[in-house]
Design a protein around this motif. Sequence first.
Motif, PDB file in Angstrom:
ATOM      1  N   SER A   1      14.870 -37.348   3.133  1.00 27.19           N
ATOM      2  CA  SER A   1      13.450 -37.591   2.893  1.00 27.19           C
ATOM      3  C   SER A   1      13.110 -39.058   3.079  1.00 27.19           C
ATOM      4  O   SER A   1      13.891 -39.948   2.714  1.00 27.19           O
ATOM      5  N   ALA A   2      11.931 -39.295   3.665  1.00 20.99           N
ATOM      6  CA  ALA A   2      11.400 -40.645   3.846  1.00 20.99           C
ATOM      7  C   ALA A   2       9.885 -40.536   3.845  1.00 20.99           C
ATOM      8  O   ALA A   2       9.324 -39.439   3.748  1.00 20.99           O
ATOM      9  N   ASP A   3       9.215 -41.652   3.968  1.00 22.01           N
ATOM     10  CA  ASP A   3       7.751 -41.638   3.976  1.00 22.01           C
ATOM     11  C   ASP A   3       7.196 -40.799   5.115  1.00 22.01           C
ATOM     12  O   ASP A   3       6.111 -40.228   5.010  1.00 22.01           O
ATOM     13  N   SER A   4       7.950 -40.728   6.205  1.00 21.93           N
ATOM     14  CA  SER A   4       7.491 -39.982   7.378  1.00 21.93           C
ATOM     15  C   SER A   4       7.661 -38.479   7.234  1.00 21.93           C
ATOM     16  O   SER A   4       7.182 -37.708   8.063  1.00 21.93           O
ATOM     17  N   GLY A   5       8.374 -38.030   6.209  1.00 22.30           N
ATOM     18  CA  GLY A   5       8.582 -36.604   5.999  1.00 22.30           C
ATOM     19  C   GLY A   5      10.017 -36.295   5.636  1.00 22.30           C
ATOM     20  O   GLY A   5      10.800 -37.189   5.318  1.00 22.30           O
ATOM     21  N   SER A   6      10.369 -35.024   5.687  1.00 19.33           N
ATOM     22  CA  SER A   6      11.722 -34.600   5.324  1.00 19.33           C
ATOM     23  C   SER A   6      12.365 -33.827   6.467  1.00 19.33           C
ATOM     24  O   SER A   6      11.683 -33.287   7.344  1.00 19.33           O
ATOM     25  N   LEU A   7      13.672 -33.789   6.413  1.00 15.13           N
ATOM     26  CA  LEU A   7      14.454 -33.145   7.468  1.00 15.13           C
ATOM     27  C   LEU A   7      15.662 -32.468   6.839  1.00 15.13           C
ATOM     28  O   LEU A   7      16.439 -33.118   6.137  1.00 15.13           O
TER      29      LEU A   7
END
Length: 288
Positions: free
Chosen positions: A45-51
């Motif tokens: 997870s990061a500010d740009s979304g999750s993977l």
Amino acid sequence: MNLFRREPSRRPVEDVDLDSLLALVAESLGYSFEFARDGSAVTLSADSGSLAVKLTGLRREAGRRAREDWPMLVSEHLAHAVATAGERVDVCDLDQVRSLLRTRVEAVDEIPDLTRVVGRHLNADLVELLTVGARPVRPEESGCWPVPTGQALDLAVANVRGRERLRSEYIELSGTPVTRLTASSPSAATHLRWLAEYLPVPADGVLVALPDPYTLLVHPVDGIGVVRAIERLRVHAARTDGLSPQVHWWHGGRLTLIRADIVTRDGQTRLVVAPPPDFARVLARLAV
């Protein structure tokens, strides 16, 4: 008295150690992380979304590798997952990629690390790689599939056969007739399995040159004229500087190298052939 004793972890120590590496690499890439309860995946997870990154194949591959290889293996796995996050196809999902599986033939010397690809040797110099689209499948990706590697390669081979037919034409190399078979994909050598669908194959097999992954040059082993054919094919293959500069013998479902060196001495060039024992016996019989 403490009535709430913590249960020791029942996960193998190897999985725990691998998770520690995954956590370190995830943090170095700027992600927070959360592992699935069964350890089959990790969500980055990061500010740009999750993977969500599947780990089943990675754990299997790690089990086959020395521990000193794990940092590189984990780093490559997560970096690759991040880099391909926008792809529609999840290569770890066999149902998604089954119809996309193909093969590609490469020279062994051109592959930097054979442990990072999935494939099988056609002989000591050539390897048939498993691909999805244009790119090779990684071991930790095929490790997610519910079938062994050999079966996955067989699926790819069947796809190659079902979706492409070679173009055939007769040409001459300095007066020696050969059949040129051309594919639209870099898997021409895969079609050797069905060579009899394109031309008559004698009991003693055929000579094969592979000037590039898209082309086969074939000459029947049906007379002593095969010696001249080896010379013509070898010289042509050397000029193209492609997949293999050598000539091979396809016989009994096997591709065997016929070592032939171009030697220049005292201003004269000649071909020095060192045939494998089985082929040498064929030549001796044909010469009678």
